[in-house]
Design an enzyme around this catalytic site. Structure first.
Site, PDB file in Angstrom:
ATOM      1  N   LYS A 166       8.678  -5.822   1.086  1.00 15.16           N
ATOM      2  CA  LYS A 166       9.679  -4.782   0.818  1.00 15.16           C
ATOM      3  C   LYS A 166      11.093  -5.355   0.681  1.00 15.16           C
ATOM      4  O   LYS A 166      11.910  -4.852  -0.087  1.00 15.16           O
ATOM      5  CB  LYS A 166       9.657  -3.734   1.932  1.00 15.16           C
ATOM      6  CG  LYS A 166       8.332  -2.992   2.069  1.00 15.16           C
ATOM      7  CD  LYS A 166       8.371  -1.676   1.343  1.00 15.16           C
ATOM      8  CE  LYS A 166       7.078  -0.892   1.316  1.00 15.16           C
ATOM      9  NZ  LYS A 166       5.985  -1.212   2.175  1.00 15.16           N
ATOM     10  N   GLU A 214      13.665   6.571   1.645  1.00 17.63           N
ATOM     11  CA  GLU A 214      12.591   7.283   2.313  1.00 17.63           C
ATOM     12  C   GLU A 214      11.732   6.234   3.015  1.00 17.63           C
ATOM     13  O   GLU A 214      11.700   5.074   2.609  1.00 17.63           O
ATOM     14  CB  GLU A 214      11.745   8.050   1.293  1.00 17.63           C
ATOM     15  CG  GLU A 214      10.730   7.212   0.506  1.00 17.63           C
ATOM     16  CD  GLU A 214      11.331   6.163  -0.419  1.00 17.63           C
ATOM     17  OE1 GLU A 214      12.494   6.341  -0.836  1.00 17.63           O
ATOM     18  OE2 GLU A 214      10.648   5.158  -0.727  1.00 17.63           O
ATOM     19  N   SER A 243       0.512  -8.916   1.771  1.00 16.56           N
ATOM     20  CA  SER A 243       1.785  -8.206   1.619  1.00 16.56           C
ATOM     21  C   SER A 243       2.631  -8.149   2.884  1.00 16.56           C
ATOM     22  O   SER A 243       3.843  -8.013   2.814  1.00 16.56           O
ATOM     23  CB  SER A 243       1.532  -6.782   1.108  1.00 16.56           C
ATOM     24  OG  SER A 243       0.644  -6.091   1.970  1.00 16.56           O
TER      25      SER A 243
HETATM   26  C1  LIG Z   1       4.670  -0.631   2.049  1.00 17.23           C
HETATM   27  C2  LIG Z   1       3.607  -1.629   2.165  1.00 17.23           C
HETATM   28  C3  LIG Z   1       2.531  -1.687   1.265  1.00 17.23           C
HETATM   29  C4  LIG Z   1       2.313  -0.682   0.158  1.00 17.23           C
HETATM   30  O1  LIG Z   1       3.322  -0.605  -0.784  1.00 17.23           O
HETATM   31  P1  LIG Z   1       3.175  -1.113  -2.294  1.00 17.23           P
HETATM   32  O2  LIG Z   1       4.341  -0.522  -2.971  1.00 17.23           O
HETATM   33  O3  LIG Z   1       1.873  -0.622  -2.808  1.00 17.23           O
HETATM   34  O4  LIG Z   1       3.214  -2.597  -2.256  1.00 17.23           O
HETATM   35  C5  LIG Z   1       1.614  -2.715   1.383  1.00 17.23           C
HETATM   36  N1  LIG Z   1       1.709  -3.628   2.379  1.00 17.23           N
HETATM   37  C6  LIG Z   1       2.716  -3.603   3.277  1.00 17.23           C
HETATM   38  C7  LIG Z   1       2.755  -4.635   4.341  1.00 17.23           C
HETATM   39  C8  LIG Z   1       3.697  -2.599   3.212  1.00 17.23           C
HETATM   40  O5  LIG Z   1       4.689  -2.584   4.111  1.00 17.23           O
END
Ligand SMILES: *Cc1c(COP(=O)(O)O)cnc(C)c1O
Length: 401
Positions: free
Chosen positions: A104, A126, A387
């Site tokens: 993020k 948000e 992620s």
């Molecule tokens: C917010 C989040 C996601 C999902 O968001 P995308 O916009 O689909 O990438 C995935 N993994 C983590 C660790 C997140 O914080």
């Protein structure tokens, strides 16, 4: 596991993942479905972003921030023990190692710099689980901006630690008591609030959703994941390009950023959604939060309430570009259950010493279940974006294990 959207072979030549067509269209998806005052605000964001993205000074400033503050480039880690057990070669792109612990921050630093360039002094955001809120509060503190974060009351109860982190960082957290009191309602409320504050505030959207230019702009800010991974694969993989590129999909920003780096290669792109939040795999055409895309709906067209153990995948739809990539057959979207994701998280912890975010564990669960089968033949090379890190999920996992 239901295989919900088909491949098309061979991979079509690319045009895909360039600039969207006029008015932010990805095929029949996207657009700018917003009240008049926000249409004008979005036009200003679009103009400012195009100018900034073409300016080497802006790009340099962002690259420097990403390097010295967010910890980029993130490593590409071979998952050796797990690869051996699965019979594939799995490489992890480590967004869990960024400052604040997820991808993020890439997007938020980009939008915060853009806000300053536009003369704004406040960020509106948000948040669901609080990851995007924490990233926004972090960027605001770092760059001397104010931050106002809208969050559903139910999420505030469930995510007390992230609420505290945001307040500690100096952000104002505004509880949202409408609807299901979760992410969808927080997003609606943030947009409503922006209507009255466009003069001094920038709305920092957290994924590749919302009105044009957000889906495209957020993907461009996240493409640093895919561009780095492409270069790292070229240096480290025998084949140069992996056979498969896999990422989890909530709104779809980490996946879009990752896919963008490989759109012009023969790599097969796989987006993994939560069984209860499968906008791309199971959604129907609709309009929500300023954008035409695929959303989970009931028979009356009301937006359905998604359910996932991973709060970041708890969004009822998917970004318009993913809907388009699905229609083209350029990317394929599959689903994974809560239990499969938890199992994958434990497996990664015990084979590689990495506790992943439950969102990222969805991507891994697909790799684990598909490895050795027709979808992921033995010996394939797989790049998977990890992620985020799992610290935020330990209390959830503690209840289950
Ligand atoms: C917010 C989040 C996601 C999902 O968001 P995308 O916009 O689909 O990438 C995935 N993994 C983590 C660790 C997140 O914080």
């Amino acid at each position: 596991m239901p295989d919900v959207s088909p491949w098309r072979e061979p991979v079509p030549p690319d045009g895909t993942m360039g600039e969207p067509r006029a008015r932010g269209r990805f095929g029949e998806y996207g657009g700018r479905y917003a009240p008049e005052s926000l249409v004008e605000a979005c036009r200003e964001v679009d103009e400012a972003f195009r100018e900034a993205w073409a300016d080497p000074g802006f790009r340099g400033a962002l690259a420097r921030l990403l390097a010295v503050h967010a910890g980029r480039p993130t490593p590409l880690t071979p998952a050796r023990r797990l690869s051996e057990a699965l019979g594939v070669q799995l490489y992890l792109k480590r967004e869990d190692l960024t400052h604040t612990g997820s991808h993020k921050i890439n997007n938020v630093l980009g939008q915060a710099l853009l806000a300053i360039r536009m003369g704004r002094r406040r960020l509106i955001a948000e948040t669901g689980a609080g990851q995007h809120g924490v990233a926004t509060a972090t960027a605001a503190a770092l760059l001397g901006l104010e931050a106002t974060v809208f969050m559903g009351e139910r999420d505030i109860e469930r995510q007390a630690l992230n609420v505290f982190r945001m307040r500690m960082l100096g952000a104002e957290v505004v509880p949202v008591s409408t609807g299901s009191r979760t992410l969808k309602d927080a997003t609606s409320e943030a947009m409503r609030h922006w209507v009255g504050a466009t003069g001094d505030s920038h709305y920092c959207v957290g994924s590749v959703v919302g009105p044009d230019p957000y889906p495209w702009m957020v993907r461009e800010f996240q493409r640093v994941i895919g561009d780095e991974a492409r270069a790292q694969c070229a240096a480290e993989l025998r084949t140069g390009v992996p056979d498969h590129v896999v990422a989890c999909v909530g709104g779809g920003s980490n996946a879009a950023g990752t896919f963008a780096g490989f759109a012009d290669t023969p790599a097969r792109l796989v987006g993994v959604e939560a069984e209860g939040g499968a906008g791309a795999a199971r959604g129907r055409l609709g309009v929500l939060h300023g954008c035409r895309s695929l959303f989970l709906q009931d028979d009356d067209g009301q937006i359905a309430q998604p359910h996932s153990i991973a709060a970041g995948l708890d969004y009822p739809g998917v970004g318009p570009e993913h809907a388009h990539l699905r229609d083209l057959g350029r990317a394929r979207y599959v689903t994974v259950t809560d239990d499969e994701a938890v199992g994958a998280a434990v497996r990664l912890a015990r084979t590689e010493g990495i506790v992943p975010a439950l969102e990222s564990a969805h991507a891994l669960a697909w790799v684990i279940s598909a490895a050795g089968g027709g979808d992921l033949p033995a010996g394939s090379t797989v790049l998977m974006t990890l992620s985020g890190r799992g610290d935020k999920d330990v209390s959830t996992l503690k209840e289950l294990l």
